[in-house]
Write a protein that holds these residues in place. Structure first.
Motif, PDB file in Angstrom:
ATOM      1  N   ILE B  68       0.840  -1.200   0.000  1.00 31.86           N
ATOM      2  CA  ILE B  68       0.000   0.000   0.000  1.00 31.86           C
ATOM      3  C   ILE B  68       0.876   1.251   0.000  1.00 31.86           C
ATOM      4  O   ILE B  68       0.633   2.200  -0.758  1.00 31.86           O
ATOM      5  CB  ILE B  68      -0.962  -0.043   1.208  1.00 31.86           C
ATOM      6  N   GLU B  69       1.922   1.230   0.811  1.00 30.15           N
ATOM      7  CA  GLU B  69       2.861   2.362   0.829  1.00 30.15           C
ATOM      8  C   GLU B  69       3.472   2.579  -0.559  1.00 30.15           C
ATOM      9  O   GLU B  69       3.549   3.717  -1.038  1.00 30.15           O
ATOM     10  CB  GLU B  69       3.972   2.099   1.855  1.00 30.15           C
ATOM     11  N   ILE B  72       0.920   4.190  -2.888  1.00 33.14           N
ATOM     12  CA  ILE B  72       0.705   5.611  -2.553  1.00 33.14           C
ATOM     13  C   ILE B  72       1.884   6.463  -3.007  1.00 33.14           C
ATOM     14  O   ILE B  72       1.717   7.560  -3.541  1.00 33.14           O
ATOM     15  CB  ILE B  72       0.471   5.769  -1.025  1.00 33.14           C
ATOM     16  N   GLU B  73       3.087   5.941  -2.822  1.00 35.63           N
ATOM     17  CA  GLU B  73       4.290   6.695  -3.200  1.00 35.63           C
ATOM     18  C   GLU B  73       4.627   6.535  -4.685  1.00 35.63           C
ATOM     19  O   GLU B  73       5.683   6.962  -5.135  1.00 35.63           O
ATOM     20  CB  GLU B  73       5.474   6.248  -2.336  1.00 35.63           C
ATOM     21  N   GLU B  74       3.702   5.896  -5.425  1.00 40.88           N
ATOM     22  CA  GLU B  74       3.823   5.737  -6.884  1.00 40.88           C
ATOM     23  C   GLU B  74       5.087   4.979  -7.297  1.00 40.88           C
ATOM     24  O   GLU B  74       5.685   5.251  -8.334  1.00 40.88           O
ATOM     25  CB  GLU B  74       3.729   7.085  -7.591  1.00 40.88           C
ATOM     26  N   ARG B  75       5.472   4.019  -6.473  1.00 43.53           N
ATOM     27  CA  ARG B  75       6.605   3.166  -6.823  1.00 43.53           C
ATOM     28  C   ARG B  75       6.141   1.890  -7.525  1.00 43.53           C
ATOM     29  O   ARG B  75       6.933   1.179  -8.132  1.00 43.53           O
ATOM     30  CB  ARG B  75       7.401   2.794  -5.563  1.00 43.53           C
ATOM     31  N   THR B  76       4.859   1.600  -7.418  1.00 49.85           N
ATOM     32  CA  THR B  76       4.315   0.416  -8.077  1.00 49.85           C
ATOM     33  C   THR B  76       2.806   0.596  -8.240  1.00 49.85           C
ATOM     34  O   THR B  76       2.208   1.469  -7.604  1.00 49.85           O
ATOM     35  CB  THR B  76       4.624  -0.862  -7.255  1.00 49.85           C
TER      36      THR B  76
END
Lengths: 124, 152
Positions: B68-69, B72-76
């Motif tokens: 989820i993190e 949210i941080e647009e890493r995946t």
């Protein structure tokens, strides 16, 4: 484990539904702000929630929901220097009582981090 | 949609059919050509790891909160998400996922209160509902039909 579990917090409500947790914050805070699911507080906690996600302020305490898959939703409060910073950040963002559509546009395409492999998890 | 990234989002493993359905779905979708990642709580992941100790059915197993993190941080992100839920917390996690991800959402609702829980879902998704706790066959049959559709 998020940093929340290592901080000094007070439990106001435990093992409840998210909606009941939200109502508790709305009724028991001096100020109520509404944020999107995934709103980040205290460095590394991303609020899990159903829009509108309420975050409250009472004095120096930040009151928020904390959801765990096996235990349901909790209402916690933390009062310290960091909570004051978080309350000020909410005030600046001006989201108080803002109940407009909180589902913002989808995140843009971005660089994808490879998921950890099965073998990496197994090593833990 | 073959080739798409699929996330299977497991919740609390208290209801037994979650683990078997996650293993089944992961294997079937992988065989259909999807790139499948399974995300779970610590307990749910351990159940899966012991059941599939050589990683035959589940190729990628990740931590739920970390996933989820990362979204949210647009890493995946993912194209399709199957969210397992049998309680309010599971539904709350799935709602969060629908808000932060571009994925097309499928809610797998099971357990004794499945129908009542399914009615509380407010986000846009296809619901696969089975009021079962121990016997995964009815849910499996419903998911077979869903897989047929998304594999087209």
């Amino acid at each position: 484990m998020s940093c929340i579990e290592q901080m000094k917090y007070r439990i106001h409500l435990e093992r409840t539904s998210f909606k009941e947790a939200r109502e508790y914050i709305e009724k028991n805070s001096d100020e109520v702000y509404y944020v999107s699911p995934g709103y980040k507080i205290f460095k590394d906690y991303y609020i899990i929630g159903i829009p509108p996600v309420a975050v409250g302020a009472k004095g120096n305490a930040l009151i928020f929901t904390y959801t765990k898959p096996c235990y349901g939703s909790f209402v916690l409060s933390i009062a310290n220097e960091d909570s004051v910073k978080e309350i000020n950040r909410l005030r600046k963002s001006g989201k108080e009582k803002e109940l407009a559509s909180l589902k913002k546009g989808k995140p843009p395409e971005s660089t994808r981090a490879p998921a950890a492999s099965y073998q990496d998890i197994w090593k833990e | 949609m073959t080739g798409a990234n699929v996330l299977l989002m497991m919740g609390c493993p208290e209801v037994p059919i979650q683990t078997s359905i996650a293993l089944y779905l992961s294997h079937k979708l992988t065989k259909l050509g999807f790139d499948v990642t399974v995300a779970g709580t610590t307990a749910a992941s351990k159940l899966l790891k012991v059941s599939d100790s050589d990683g035959y059915y589940v190729k990628k197993l990740v931590d739920l909160d970390k996933t989820i993190e990362n979204i949210i941080e647009e890493r995946t992100d993912f194209n399709i998400c199957f969210a397992f839920m049998h309680n309010d917390a599971g539904m709350t996690y799935a709602t969060t996922m629908s808000s932060i991800s571009q994925a097309r959402m499928y809610s797998i609702v099971f357990g004794r209160n499945a129908e009542a829980l399914a009615e509380t879902i407010e986000f846009d998704c296809e619901k696969i509902v089975a009021q079962d706790v121990h016997n995964p066959v009815r849910l499996k049959n419903k998911l077979d039909k869903v897989m047929e559709e998304i594999a087209r």
